[in-house]
Design a protein around this motif. Structure first.
Motif, mmCIF file in Angstrom:
data_model
loop_
_atom_site.group_PDB
_atom_site.id
_atom_site.type_symbol
_atom_site.label_atom_id
_atom_site.label_comp_id
_atom_site.label_asym_id
_atom_site.label_seq_id
_atom_site.Cartn_x
_atom_site.Cartn_y
_atom_site.Cartn_z
ATOM 1 N N ASP A 177 2.453 4.221 12.111
ATOM 2 C CA ASP A 177 1.011 4.146 12.311
ATOM 3 C C ASP A 177 0.252 4.222 10.986
ATOM 4 O OD1 ASP A 177 1.815 6.678 11.821
ATOM 5 O OD2 ASP A 177 0.911 7.588 13.592
ATOM 6 N N LEU A 178 0.673 3.391 10.047
ATOM 7 C CA LEU A 178 -0.047 3.290 8.779
ATOM 8 C C LEU A 178 -1.064 2.157 8.895
ATOM 9 C CD1 LEU A 178 2.980 3.606 6.323
ATOM 10 C CD2 LEU A 178 1.157 5.282 6.615
ATOM 11 N N PRO A 179 -2.112 2.172 8.065
ATOM 12 C CA PRO A 179 -3.095 1.079 8.120
ATOM 13 C C PRO A 179 -2.427 -0.275 7.914
ATOM 14 C CG PRO A 179 -3.799 2.802 6.577
ATOM 15 C CD PRO A 179 -2.438 3.157 7.020
ATOM 16 N N ALA A 180 -3.001 -1.303 8.518
ATOM 17 C CA ALA A 180 -2.396 -2.637 8.452
ATOM 18 C C ALA A 180 -2.380 -3.181 7.026
ATOM 19 C CB ALA A 180 -3.139 -3.594 9.367
ATOM 20 N N ASP A 181 -3.402 -2.855 6.252
ATOM 21 C CA ASP A 181 -3.411 -3.314 4.859
ATOM 22 C C ASP A 181 -2.617 -2.341 4.005
ATOM 23 O OD1 ASP A 181 -4.837 -5.700 4.903
ATOM 24 O OD2 ASP A 181 -6.752 -4.612 5.072
ATOM 25 N N ARG A 182 -1.458 -2.800 3.571
ATOM 26 C CA ARG A 182 -0.586 -1.913 2.792
ATOM 27 C C ARG A 182 -0.753 -2.217 1.312
ATOM 28 N NH1 ARG A 182 3.674 -0.783 7.125
ATOM 29 N NH2 ARG A 182 2.211 -0.532 8.829
ATOM 30 N N ASP A 183 -0.651 -1.160 0.538
ATOM 31 C CA ASP A 183 -0.791 -1.315 -0.901
ATOM 32 C C ASP A 183 0.275 -0.447 -1.554
ATOM 33 O OD1 ASP A 183 -2.856 -1.975 -3.304
ATOM 34 O OD2 ASP A 183 -2.004 0.040 -3.539
ATOM 35 N N GLN A 184 0.968 -1.018 -2.520
ATOM 36 C CA GLN A 184 2.106 -0.316 -3.114
ATOM 37 C C GLN A 184 1.740 1.095 -3.571
ATOM 38 O OE1 GLN A 184 5.246 -1.040 -3.218
ATOM 39 N NE2 GLN A 184 5.345 -3.207 -2.696
ATOM 40 N N LEU A 185 0.563 1.246 -4.212
ATOM 41 C CA LEU A 185 0.188 2.569 -4.723
ATOM 42 C C LEU A 185 -0.422 3.438 -3.630
ATOM 43 C CD1 LEU A 185 -1.310 2.136 -8.290
ATOM 44 C CD2 LEU A 185 0.736 3.408 -7.593
ATOM 45 N N GLU A 186 -1.454 2.883 -2.987
ATOM 46 C CA GLU A 186 -2.225 3.656 -2.022
ATOM 47 C C GLU A 186 -1.384 4.099 -0.832
ATOM 48 O OE1 GLU A 186 -6.100 2.403 0.025
ATOM 49 O OE2 GLU A 186 -6.368 1.898 -2.106
ATOM 50 N N THR A 187 -0.730 3.106 -0.205
ATOM 51 C CA THR A 187 0.031 3.420 1.010
ATOM 52 C C THR A 187 1.151 4.417 0.712
ATOM 53 O OG1 THR A 187 -0.398 1.165 1.717
ATOM 54 C CG2 THR A 187 1.254 2.389 2.948
ATOM 55 N N ARG A 188 1.831 4.177 -0.372
ATOM 56 C CA ARG A 188 2.975 5.028 -0.682
ATOM 57 C C ARG A 188 2.574 6.457 -1.058
ATOM 58 N NH1 ARG A 188 8.028 2.234 -1.474
ATOM 59 N NH2 ARG A 188 7.719 -0.014 -1.395
ATOM 60 N N SER A 189 1.291 6.657 -1.405
ATOM 61 C CA SER A 189 0.879 8.021 -1.762
ATOM 62 C C SER A 189 0.192 8.740 -0.594
ATOM 63 C CB SER A 189 -0.041 7.986 -2.994
ATOM 64 O OG SER A 189 -1.132 7.138 -2.746
ATOM 65 N N MET A 190 0.132 8.063 0.553
ATOM 66 C CA MET A 190 -0.475 8.716 1.717
ATOM 67 C C MET A 190 0.435 9.821 2.252
ATOM 68 S SD MET A 190 -1.970 5.620 3.991
ATOM 69 C CE MET A 190 -3.450 4.770 3.509
ATOM 70 N N ALA A 191 -0.222 10.861 2.795
ATOM 71 C CA ALA A 191 0.544 11.979 3.358
ATOM 72 C C ALA A 191 1.381 11.486 4.547
ATOM 73 C CB ALA A 191 -0.406 13.078 3.808
ATOM 74 N N ARG A 192 0.786 10.576 5.331
ATOM 75 C CA ARG A 192 1.467 10.066 6.523
ATOM 76 C C ARG A 192 2.727 9.271 6.135
ATOM 77 N NH1 ARG A 192 3.219 11.093 11.192
ATOM 78 N NH2 ARG A 192 3.293 9.361 12.672
ATOM 79 N N PHE A 193 2.614 8.535 5.033
ATOM 80 C CA PHE A 193 3.768 7.759 4.553
ATOM 81 C C PHE A 193 4.923 8.707 4.234
ATOM 82 C CE2 PHE A 193 6.365 5.862 1.207
ATOM 83 C CZ PHE A 193 6.580 4.578 1.700
ATOM 84 N N THR A 194 4.599 9.766 3.503
ATOM 85 C CA THR A 194 5.622 10.744 3.122
ATOM 86 C C THR A 194 6.254 11.373 4.363
ATOM 87 O OG1 THR A 194 4.107 11.230 1.314
ATOM 88 C CG2 THR A 194 6.045 12.628 1.519
#
Lengths: 289, 255
Positions: free
Chosen positions: A245-262
């Motif tokens: 359930d990550l946002p549809a627009d993924r970004d190498q830096l932003e998405t990967r640093s999200m708490a949810r991603f971790t």
């Protein structure tokens, strides 16, 4: 959203399999046992999952989890021992139309005697697509992967990352309903890999195709997928089916640093560790397939 | 490398050898020792008169026919045998047996069966030339990359298209190796097939010169054979460079 209960009805005569309307790819109780000199090796025990049209699903599992076996069964390159695969409601008995595969070994899946353009064009030419239409599809595909400037080069004149772009271009020019990718970026360097990941996401969004992306890289699976199917060790079953359930627009830096991603990444990691630990209980021998 | 430089490399050693040959045979009166100037003088008279039509061209014709048939037959049979594992296992011992037979020993037999004619000579050439092409094609077809094979299956490339776009191209380096070997075998068999019970051809002419003690004429025949070999090799290299450009490029990159 996953594991939709399906009434299955094998119809080998007609090849028509009953699946919910929005399911593009259905894998039902798939089992594959290899016959070898040393006896039988059960690579895949019981795999069962559906992929809806337009979904981006990542398959991740420990090494030797039978990922390649599964993919070959889906692509119609291997016949399952039991169970079935259905593409668009039709039983897969050989390589189906409307399915393209991007292999891990980019250097060995492009024709070295053909230039880039001819490589991308060949499947279309073979299908009898008219010249104008073919040119348009090939141009679009090369444009989409950022290779419009090198159509006359030969694959071996390009870097590994660029070769894999050509393979992706060939796949999308073919206009598949389902795109299978078998650890496509396992052999390219990290920076190229990030570029290619974003490229695949872009292509997927633009074309609205269904993507099944096999990888052994947990980060990659979470970053790319809308859904991650975690496989157990061989003999393989589905360990977990996880919605990303990550946002549809993924970004190498932003998405990967999200708490949810971790969080998701940690969860998948745990599942795979568990899969590895449980492996010896399921079988006395752990063959690598 | 510039064309002039390549040409200089190409003819450099031959010229040097000719000069050496000339220098070493000055003043030599032995009838059997050939002298370059003398051979040069009679070469045209011996080969570019009537013999061009009666001996040289028929020989070259038979050679080219034999080699061409061997190449086509070798590739076609090689693709069939190489593609079917059962066929490969069935034919392997027989092929090894047949290729081990030196074609010249078959000349009397073939002469009895076919008769002493062009067909017999071409048959002898084919019997020697087909093996390198056939066996190399089988190997090449067998070694088609499994990933490329899967790629073809996935994209629905099968049957004739698969042969044309995958198998033939993939096996082409091995096929070319086979053809190169065939060319030199063909030249040898062309001469030998004309040495027995024949009445025309380069081999026949050379034997005739030997029997009539026309020693300088005989030497010119041997030189002509050598030149023919060089010409064949040049044509081969020219073709190979074009057919296998991708292969040489690929190997260059891999290194």
């Amino acid at each position: 959203m996953s594991n939709t209960t399906t009434k299955t009805n094998r119809g080998p005569k007609t090849g028509v399999i009953e699946v919910p309307e929005d399911v593009a790819l259905s894998v039902q109780h798939l089992k594959k046992v290899y016959q070898t000199d040393g006896g039988e090796i059960e690579a895949v025990r019981d795999l069962h999952f559906d992929i809806r049209a337009g979904e981006f699903v990542c398959l991740v599992g420990p090494s030797g989890a039978g990922k390649t076996t599964l993919l070959k069964c889906i692509a119609g390159l291997l016949a399952p021992t039991s169970g079935l695969v259905a593409l668009d409601g039709r039983l897969v008995t050989g390589p189906p139309k409307g399915l393209a595969v991007v292999f891990q070994e980019y250097g060995r899946s492009l024709f070295p005697w053909m230039n880039i353009r001819d490589n991308v064009e060949l499947p279309l030419k073979n299908q009898g697509v008219a010249k104008d239409e073919r040119d348009r599809l090939v141009d679009d595909a090369l444009e989409a992967v950022g290779l419009a400037h090198v159509p006359k080069s030969y694959p071996w004149q390009l870097s590994g990352g660029m070769q894999q772009r050509v393979a992706i271009a060939r796949a999308i020019a073919y206009q598949p309903k389902v795109l299978l990718m078998d650890e496509p970026f396992a052999a390219v360097d990290a920076q190229t890999r990030a570029d290619l990941e974003d490229l695949v996401r872009r292509v997927w969004k633009r074309l609205g195709i269904t993507v099944l992306f096999v990888t052994h890289d947990i980060d990659e699976s979470v970053y790319l997928g809308e859904r991650v199917v975690v496989l157990s060790s061989s003999p393989t079953v589905v360990q977990e089916d996880l919605t990303i359930d990550l946002p549809a627009d993924r970004d190498q830096l932003e998405t990967r640093s999200m708490a949810r991603f971790t969080e998701l990444r940690g969860h998948v990691y745990e599942q795979i560790q568990r899969a590895k630990a449980e492996a010896p209980n399921r079988t006395s021998s752990t063959p690598t397939v | 490398m510039s064309l002039a430089k390549r040409l200089a490399y190409f003819v450099g050693l031959p010229i040097l050898l000719l000069v050496l040959w000339w220098a070493l045979t000055i003043g030599n009166t032995n009838f059997f020792v050939p002298k370059p100037l003398q051979l040069f003088e009679i070469f045209g008279d011996v080969w570019f008169g009537d013999r061009l039509v009666t001996d040289v061209l028929p020989s070259i014709g038979r050679l080219l026919a034999g080699v061409a048939i061997s190449i086509v037959l070798g590739i076609v049979l090689g693709i069939v045998i190489g593609s079917v594992r059962l066929l490969r296992q069935l034919t392997e011992p027989s092929l090894e047996f047949l290729r081990a037979i030196p074609p010249p020993v078959l000349i009397p037999v073939l002469a009895l069966i076919i008769g002493i004619n062009d067909q017999m000579k071409v048959a002898v050439i084919i019997f020697g030339c087909i093996w390198p092409v056939l066996l190399n094609t089988i190997e090449g077809v067998r070694a088609v990359d499994p990933v490329l094979n899967d790629t073809c299956s996935v994209y629905g490339i099968s049957g004739g298209a698969r042969m044309r776009y995958l198998v033939l191209r993939s096996a082409s380096p091995q096929i070319m190796t086979g053809i190169r070997q065939s060319l030199s075998i063909g030249l040898i068999l062309m001469v030998i097939s004309e040495m027995f019970g024949s009445s025309s051809g380069l081999g026949y002419a050379i034997v005739q010169f030997q029997r009539t003690f026309s020693v300088p004429e005989m030497w010119t025949g041997i030189i002509l054979l050598g030149l023919l070999g060089v010409a064949l090799s040049l044509v081969f290299q020219f073709t190979e460079k074009r057919v296998l450009r991708w292969y040489h490029g690929l190997r260059e990159v891999d290194r």
